[in-house]
Design an enzyme around this catalytic site. Sequence first.
Site, PDB file in Angstrom:
ATOM      1  N   PHE A 190      -9.623  -4.889  11.364  1.00 13.80           N
ATOM      2  CA  PHE A 190     -10.743  -4.764  10.421  1.00 13.80           C
ATOM      3  C   PHE A 190     -10.374  -4.922   8.940  1.00 13.80           C
ATOM      4  CE2 PHE A 190      -8.462  -0.436  10.765  1.00 13.80           C
ATOM      5  CZ  PHE A 190      -8.444  -0.071   9.434  1.00 13.80           C
ATOM      6  N   TYR A 236       0.526  -1.317  -0.169  1.00 10.53           N
ATOM      7  CA  TYR A 236       0.027   0.127  -0.045  1.00 10.53           C
ATOM      8  C   TYR A 236       0.789   1.236   0.096  1.00 10.53           C
ATOM      9  CZ  TYR A 236      -3.985  -3.264   0.778  1.00 10.53           C
ATOM     10  OH  TYR A 236      -4.709  -4.107   0.553  1.00 10.53           O
TER      11      TYR A 236
HETATM   12  C1  LIG Z   1      -3.061  -7.730  -2.671  1.00  8.34           C
HETATM   13  C2  LIG Z   1      -4.047  -7.911  -3.936  1.00  8.34           C
HETATM   14  C3  LIG Z   1      -5.236  -7.412  -3.406  1.00  8.34           C
HETATM   15  C4  LIG Z   1      -3.496  -7.074  -5.095  1.00  8.34           C
HETATM   16  O1  LIG Z   1      -4.243  -7.104  -5.977  1.00  8.34           O
HETATM   17  P1  LIG Z   1      -3.997  -6.623  -7.599  1.00  8.34           P
HETATM   18  O2  LIG Z   1      -5.281  -6.636  -8.391  1.00  8.34           O
HETATM   19  O3  LIG Z   1      -3.167  -7.854  -8.104  1.00  8.34           O
HETATM   20  O4  LIG Z   1      -3.047  -5.390  -7.559  1.00  8.34           O
HETATM   21  P2  LIG Z   1      -2.828  -4.544  -8.654  1.00  8.34           P
HETATM   22  O5  LIG Z   1      -2.742  -5.122 -10.035  1.00  8.34           O
HETATM   23  O6  LIG Z   1      -3.792  -3.124  -8.612  1.00  8.34           O
HETATM   24  O7  LIG Z   1      -1.413  -4.004  -8.115  1.00  8.34           O
HETATM   25  C5  LIG Z   1      -1.054  -2.584  -8.031  1.00  8.34           C
HETATM   26  C6  LIG Z   1       0.403  -2.614  -8.053  1.00  8.34           C
HETATM   27  O8  LIG Z   1       0.632  -3.101  -6.668  1.00  8.34           O
HETATM   28  C7  LIG Z   1       1.680  -4.242  -6.679  1.00  8.34           C
HETATM   29  N1  LIG Z   1       1.211  -5.234  -5.770  1.00  8.34           N
HETATM   30  C8  LIG Z   1       0.056  -5.910  -5.584  1.00  8.34           C
HETATM   31  N2  LIG Z   1      -0.189  -6.667  -4.505  1.00  8.34           N
HETATM   32  C9  LIG Z   1       1.345  -6.865  -4.073  1.00  8.34           C
HETATM   33  C10 LIG Z   1       1.975  -7.531  -3.203  1.00  8.34           C
HETATM   34  N3  LIG Z   1       1.277  -8.428  -2.391  1.00  8.34           N
HETATM   35  N4  LIG Z   1       3.275  -7.411  -3.040  1.00  8.34           N
HETATM   36  C11 LIG Z   1       4.040  -6.482  -3.607  1.00  8.34           C
HETATM   37  N5  LIG Z   1       3.583  -5.725  -4.562  1.00  8.34           N
HETATM   38  C12 LIG Z   1       2.195  -5.717  -4.874  1.00  8.34           C
HETATM   39  C13 LIG Z   1       1.340  -4.716  -8.088  1.00  8.34           C
HETATM   40  O9  LIG Z   1       2.738  -5.282  -8.546  1.00  8.34           O
HETATM   41  C14 LIG Z   1       1.178  -3.416  -8.818  1.00  8.34           C
HETATM   42  O10 LIG Z   1       2.412  -2.583  -9.165  1.00  8.34           O
HETATM   43  P3  LIG Z   1       2.991  -2.215 -10.576  1.00  8.34           P
HETATM   44  O11 LIG Z   1       1.747  -1.390 -10.906  1.00  8.34           O
HETATM   45  O12 LIG Z   1       4.117  -1.529 -10.286  1.00  8.34           O
HETATM   46  O13 LIG Z   1       3.201  -3.655 -11.375  1.00  8.34           O
HETATM   47  C15 LIG Z   1      -4.109  -9.274  -4.394  1.00  8.34           C
HETATM   48  O14 LIG Z   1      -2.626  -9.856  -4.910  1.00  8.34           O
HETATM   49  C16 LIG Z   1      -4.770 -10.448  -3.258  1.00  8.34           C
HETATM   50  O15 LIG Z   1      -5.931 -10.638  -3.042  1.00  8.34           O
HETATM   51  N6  LIG Z   1      -3.882 -11.000  -2.337  1.00  8.34           N
HETATM   52  C17 LIG Z   1      -4.266 -11.858  -1.298  1.00  8.34           C
HETATM   53  C18 LIG Z   1      -5.180 -11.285  -0.182  1.00  8.34           C
HETATM   54  C19 LIG Z   1      -4.497  -9.965   0.227  1.00  8.34           C
HETATM   55  O16 LIG Z   1      -3.462  -9.802   0.653  1.00  8.34           O
HETATM   56  N7  LIG Z   1      -5.185  -8.925   0.539  1.00  8.34           N
HETATM   57  C20 LIG Z   1      -5.018  -7.537   0.908  1.00  8.34           C
HETATM   58  C21 LIG Z   1      -5.509  -7.532   2.275  1.00  8.34           C
HETATM   59  S1  LIG Z   1      -4.953  -6.085   3.258  1.00  8.34           S
END
Ligand SMILES: CC(C)(COP(=O)(O)OP(=O)(O)OC[C@H]1O[C@@H](n2cnc3c(N)ncnc32)[C@H](O)[C@@H]1OP(=O)(O)O)[C@@H](O)C(=O)NCCC(=O)NCCS
Length: 421
Positions: free
Chosen positions: A421, A137
């Site tokens: 949360f 984030y």
């Molecule tokens: C984390 C999660 C929501 C990311 O969703 P996503 O749609 O793949 O994210 P985006 O494609 O919008 O990514 C935006 C950027 O963040 C980066 N990013 C996303 N998840 C990341 C992670 N876990 N670690 C490092 N970078 C990450 C992406 O590489 C991308 O970077 P870039 O634009 O430089 O390539 C997804 O991987 C997920 O559901 N993970 C398991 C549940 C989880 O961890 N949820 C978060 C709860 S707080």
Amino acid sequence: MRIGTVVGMTDTGGIDFQRVTTPEQYTGFQECASIGFQHRLENAEAWTEAILADLENLDHRVAVDGGRTVGTFLSFDQELTAVGGARVPVRAVSAVTVLPTHRRRGILGRHMRECLATAVENGAAAATLIAAEHAIYGRYGFGQSTEVVDYRITVDRARLPRPPVDEVRYVSGEEYLEAANLMREVLTFPGRVSRLDVNGRKAAGVLGPDTGDKQRLVLRRGGEVAGVLSYTVAGKWSDARPDSTVTVTELLGVDAAAERDLWAFAMSIDWVTSVVAAQRALDDVVTTVPADPRTVQVSNRMDYLWIRPFDVPALFSARRYAAPGRLVLDVTDPGFDDAGPGPAHGRFAITTDGGAGECVRTDEPADLAVGLADLGRLWLYDEPVSRRVALGDIRELADGAAARADLMLFSPRRPWTVEMF
Ligand SMILES: CC(C)(COP(=O)(O)OP(=O)(O)OC[C@H]1O[C@@H](n2cnc3c(N)ncnc32)[C@H](O)[C@@H]1OP(=O)(O)O)[C@@H](O)C(=O)NCCC(=O)NCCS
């Protein structure tokens, strides 16, 4: 301000972004979230009923591809406690998931940018979240702002303070919920966020049938609620002797003495040789309870609340200050996706007197240069400014500014977020 511009860095073409308004959409949300979080919801029927009744306040978003929900995102209004106890309106982000089949196509990014832009428009002072992983984030301007640790106490019952057995009583879920909510009204330590009603009811075991084995107690002083304690026990015998572990699921006291007494109670329960508690404050009084502090082990120190500041004057005018003075902060807020300066960008003068403070935009020369990632932490005074300056994370632009900032911003309590949360 270009913060509201929705610029997809990656191609989310073909995916439909919707706000959840129907039970069918919410079913899709839950199915996607349970794959993303690798965890199925307990007591799903009662939970769903409570959520559907409050969809107006709980803004659930879904990304749908070919009829299947592939991404989820939840946001809602929350209050965040500043140093001194005042509460500022923020926007909380939660339940962020994207299916493994649809990762890294910009789904989270699109949800997040829309949410943050709307939150700014609606006057939130900041956005908040608890990150599953540290790396996700920062790109949206969130910075780690509070920390938590786990404690494990090896109980030496012969050398404990006297437990408050006359003042503490086992209670029903309803009575516990009332007391736990009351505690949340009186607690003033920084970094606390308000709790969703549905989470409170779930924790108290009154959201649908109580299938858990939690014990719940209320501490009363002079008839008034002074603390709450809930725990589970893993009963065990080793070598013909009792060897049970108590897991503290909640322990809140109106003051340090009440907290100490509740810890002493948890440690005093017969047959218990270990007490564990997860995600507690770094300055929890537990380390002072046993006569031998080495019986308290600390582990799993980790970031907890992440804050994305929007309204710097609102944040710094809401908190209290430990010393009179004046401080000008130069804040760099790159906005999103290099789209231009964000809402927290600029120079801000903080003037404090008699504990209160006022923060306004200014053109004056700055004392400290702070990146957005450090601002939430500085606001909550999670660690001394002089240390961040020594590390080069915050730049001192005027001699003595870091020492002055430490005097002004000091908080007698480390921030602690309490709620998940
Ligand atoms: C984390 C999660 C929501 C990311 O969703 P996503 O749609 O793949 O994210 P985006 O494609 O919008 O990514 C935006 C950027 O963040 C980066 N990013 C996303 N998840 C990341 C992670 N876990 N670690 C490092 N970078 C990450 C992406 O590489 C991308 O970077 P870039 O634009 O430089 O390539 C997804 O991987 C997920 O559901 N993970 C398991 C549940 C989880 O961890 N949820 C978060 C709860 S707080």
